[in-house]
Every structure is written in structure tokens, then in C-alpha cells.
Motif scaffolding. Structure first.
Motif, PDB file in Angstrom:
ATOM      1  N   GLU A 145     -47.422 -27.717  64.814  1.00 47.17           N
ATOM      2  CA  GLU A 145     -46.222 -28.300  64.198  1.00 47.17           C
ATOM      3  C   GLU A 145     -46.458 -29.772  63.860  1.00 47.17           C
ATOM      4  O   GLU A 145     -45.989 -30.268  62.850  1.00 47.17           O
ATOM      5  CB  GLU A 145     -45.013 -28.183  65.130  1.00 47.17           C
ATOM      6  CG  GLU A 145     -44.457 -26.787  65.251  1.00 47.17           C
ATOM      7  CD  GLU A 145     -43.374 -26.678  66.319  1.00 47.17           C
ATOM      8  OE1 GLU A 145     -43.009 -27.704  66.950  1.00 47.17           O
ATOM      9  OE2 GLU A 145     -42.899 -25.555  66.537  1.00 47.17           O
ATOM     10  N   ARG A 146     -47.167 -30.447  64.729  1.00 49.94           N
ATOM     11  CA  ARG A 146     -47.388 -31.888  64.549  1.00 49.94           C
ATOM     12  C   ARG A 146     -48.707 -32.214  63.859  1.00 49.94           C
ATOM     13  O   ARG A 146     -48.784 -33.147  63.069  1.00 49.94           O
ATOM     14  CB  ARG A 146     -47.330 -32.560  65.913  1.00 49.94           C
ATOM     15  CG  ARG A 146     -47.441 -34.053  65.823  1.00 49.94           C
ATOM     16  CD  ARG A 146     -46.561 -34.717  66.788  1.00 49.94           C
ATOM     17  NE  ARG A 146     -46.519 -36.140  66.546  1.00 49.94           N
ATOM     18  CZ  ARG A 146     -45.867 -36.963  67.293  1.00 49.94           C
ATOM     19  NH1 ARG A 146     -45.176 -36.517  68.310  1.00 49.94           N
ATOM     20  NH2 ARG A 146     -45.878 -38.244  67.040  1.00 49.94           N
ATOM     21  N   PHE A 147     -49.758 -31.459  64.194  1.00 52.65           N
ATOM     22  CA  PHE A 147     -51.105 -31.830  63.739  1.00 52.65           C
ATOM     23  C   PHE A 147     -51.825 -30.753  62.935  1.00 52.65           C
ATOM     24  O   PHE A 147     -53.013 -30.887  62.654  1.00 52.65           O
ATOM     25  CB  PHE A 147     -51.983 -32.191  64.951  1.00 52.65           C
ATOM     26  CG  PHE A 147     -51.425 -33.277  65.804  1.00 52.65           C
ATOM     27  CD1 PHE A 147     -51.298 -34.568  65.319  1.00 52.65           C
ATOM     28  CD2 PHE A 147     -51.000 -33.021  67.100  1.00 52.65           C
ATOM     29  CE1 PHE A 147     -50.775 -35.582  66.104  1.00 52.65           C
ATOM     30  CE2 PHE A 147     -50.477 -34.021  67.903  1.00 52.65           C
ATOM     31  CZ  PHE A 147     -50.362 -35.308  67.404  1.00 52.65           C
ATOM     32  N   GLU A 163     -45.983 -20.967  58.825  1.00 57.14           N
ATOM     33  CA  GLU A 163     -44.849 -21.448  58.059  1.00 57.14           C
ATOM     34  C   GLU A 163     -43.478 -21.084  58.663  1.00 57.14           C
ATOM     35  O   GLU A 163     -42.549 -21.870  58.636  1.00 57.14           O
ATOM     36  CB  GLU A 163     -44.943 -20.883  56.637  1.00 57.14           C
ATOM     37  CG  GLU A 163     -44.086 -21.548  55.635  1.00 57.14           C
ATOM     38  CD  GLU A 163     -44.494 -21.124  54.228  1.00 57.14           C
ATOM     39  OE1 GLU A 163     -44.234 -21.910  53.323  1.00 57.14           O
ATOM     40  OE2 GLU A 163     -45.056 -20.023  54.047  1.00 57.14           O
ATOM     41  N   PHE A 164     -43.369 -19.894  59.209  1.00 56.06           N
ATOM     42  CA  PHE A 164     -42.078 -19.447  59.729  1.00 56.06           C
ATOM     43  C   PHE A 164     -42.043 -19.435  61.257  1.00 56.06           C
ATOM     44  O   PHE A 164     -41.208 -18.783  61.866  1.00 56.06           O
ATOM     45  CB  PHE A 164     -41.737 -18.061  59.179  1.00 56.06           C
ATOM     46  CG  PHE A 164     -41.681 -18.065  57.676  1.00 56.06           C
ATOM     47  CD1 PHE A 164     -40.656 -18.721  57.002  1.00 56.06           C
ATOM     48  CD2 PHE A 164     -42.686 -17.454  56.928  1.00 56.06           C
ATOM     49  CE1 PHE A 164     -40.618 -18.739  55.613  1.00 56.06           C
ATOM     50  CE2 PHE A 164     -42.639 -17.483  55.548  1.00 56.06           C
ATOM     51  CZ  PHE A 164     -41.604 -18.121  54.887  1.00 56.06           C
ATOM     52  N   GLY A 165     -42.955 -20.144  61.875  1.00 60.50           N
ATOM     53  CA  GLY A 165     -42.987 -20.238  63.331  1.00 60.50           C
ATOM     54  C   GLY A 165     -43.809 -19.130  63.953  1.00 60.50           C
ATOM     55  O   GLY A 165     -44.335 -18.254  63.275  1.00 60.50           O
ATOM     56  N   TYR A 166     -43.894 -19.191  65.269  1.00 57.28           N
ATOM     57  CA  TYR A 166     -44.733 -18.230  66.013  1.00 57.28           C
ATOM     58  C   TYR A 166     -43.957 -16.976  66.291  1.00 57.28           C
ATOM     59  O   TYR A 166     -42.844 -16.933  66.653  1.00 57.28           O
ATOM     60  CB  TYR A 166     -45.222 -18.881  67.318  1.00 57.28           C
ATOM     61  CG  TYR A 166     -46.074 -17.981  68.158  1.00 57.28           C
ATOM     62  CD1 TYR A 166     -47.348 -17.663  67.737  1.00 57.28           C
ATOM     63  CD2 TYR A 166     -45.619 -17.443  69.343  1.00 57.28           C
ATOM     64  CE1 TYR A 166     -48.155 -16.836  68.510  1.00 57.28           C
ATOM     65  CE2 TYR A 166     -46.413 -16.625  70.106  1.00 57.28           C
ATOM     66  CZ  TYR A 166     -47.688 -16.321  69.679  1.00 57.28           C
ATOM     67  OH  TYR A 166     -48.472 -15.506  70.433  1.00 57.28           O
TER      68      TYR A 166
END
Length: 166
Positions: A145-147, A163-166
Motif C-alpha cells: 500500500e505504501r511502497f 488494486e482492490f486489496g488483499y
């Protein structure tokens, strides 16, 4: 039997770990740090630069080898996708095996390293310094999410997978 439990584990934030990685020359992991990625078939879409992939399904027989090969590392960081089960379990298994193979060894493993607290972490100290074993807070999900798109920190990142999360 070991007295170590999940409550004995120490966590490191993605920001603290990124600072340590960025302190080394580009495209290399600091020589005194090991990052062990224990994701299984979810090891797609990227990984932390310089990390070693050891699927959790192989930890039963790979842990003694890890203890031997990582003995000279100052910092060992374990993670999975969320660092809720496989990552902490792998870190605990590593600590227990380390204690079994070398009861005299010194290991630090309790607490949380927040941003700015990691200063000097992973630098060689005097003899007898304890190896620091951490679990990456939030796992690769929080990391990406950050890197995720930072090529200095993440290799093989595929944005569409995350893109749509885990």
C-alpha cells in the motif's frame, strides 16, 4: 519445550524497515538484514527487494537451515500477506529452533519498532549483541500500500493484482 509464545514477538513497521533498506546501496539489502517472505501461493504481484521466499508449507524442514544461514544477521524480519498467522508463526518457529540449536544464543524479540525508533537497528554492535527477530507489521499487504510502486523497495510489483486489496 520452549517458553516462547506469540506475545514474545517484536514487530517492525513498514516505514522503519524501508528506512533500513534505503540506507544501503540501491538494488541491495543491507548485509546484516534478512527478510523472509513466508507467503505460499499468494507470493505473486511483488515482493520486498532482497527478500528470501520460503513458503510456509516448507518451514518444517527449512527452519533449521534458516537458523544456520542467518546466524550472522543482526536483524531477521518475517512476513506473510497480513502478518497475522504465517509470519508470526514462522518467526516463533525460528526463535524456538534457534534456542533449541544454540541455548546460549541471544535474541531480542519483544515489542514494536515504530517510525524513527529503528535508528541504528541492524548495525553491528559489540560481541554478544542479540539478533533481533521481527514480524513486519501488516505484512506485504500494508507494505505494498505504501511502497508497492517504489522500485527501490519493491520488486516485481503488479499494481493490478493489489488494486482492490488483499
Amino acid at each position: 519445550m520452549s517458553t516462547l509464545t506469540l506475545t514474545d514477538l517484536k514487530y517492525i513497521t513498514p516505514v522503519s524497515l524501508s528506512e533500513q533498506i534505503l540506507s544501503s546501496p540501491p538494488a541491495t539489502l543491507p548485509p546484516n538484514i534478512a527478510i523472509i517472505d513466508v507467503r505460499d501461493n499468494d507470493h505473486i504481484g511483488g515482493h520486498i527487494r532482497g527478500s528470501t521466499w520460503v513458503p510456509s508449507s516448507e518451514l518444517d524442514y527449512k527452519t533449521p537451515e534458516l537458523v544456520r544461514t542467518l546466524k550472522d544477521k543482526d536483524v531477521v524480519v518475517f512476513h506473510c500477506a497480513l502478518s497475522q498467522q504465517r509470519g508470526p508463526s514462522a518467526a516463533l518457529r525460528y526463535l524456538r529452533e534457534k534456542a533449541r540449536l544454540d541455548p546460549e544464543s541471544s535474541t531480542e524479540s519483544k515489542g514494536v519498532v515504530k517510525e524513527g525508533e529503528g535508528e541504528g537497528e541492524g548495525k553491528k554492535g559489540g560481541e554478544g549483541d542479540a539478533q533481533k527477530v521481527y514480524v513486519l507489521e501488516g505484512g506485504f499487504t500494508k507494505w505494498q500500500e505504501r511502497f508497492g510502486e517504489d522500485k527501490r523497495l519493491t520488486e516485481g510489483y503488479q499494481k493490478d493484482i493489489w488494486e482492490f486489496g488483499y
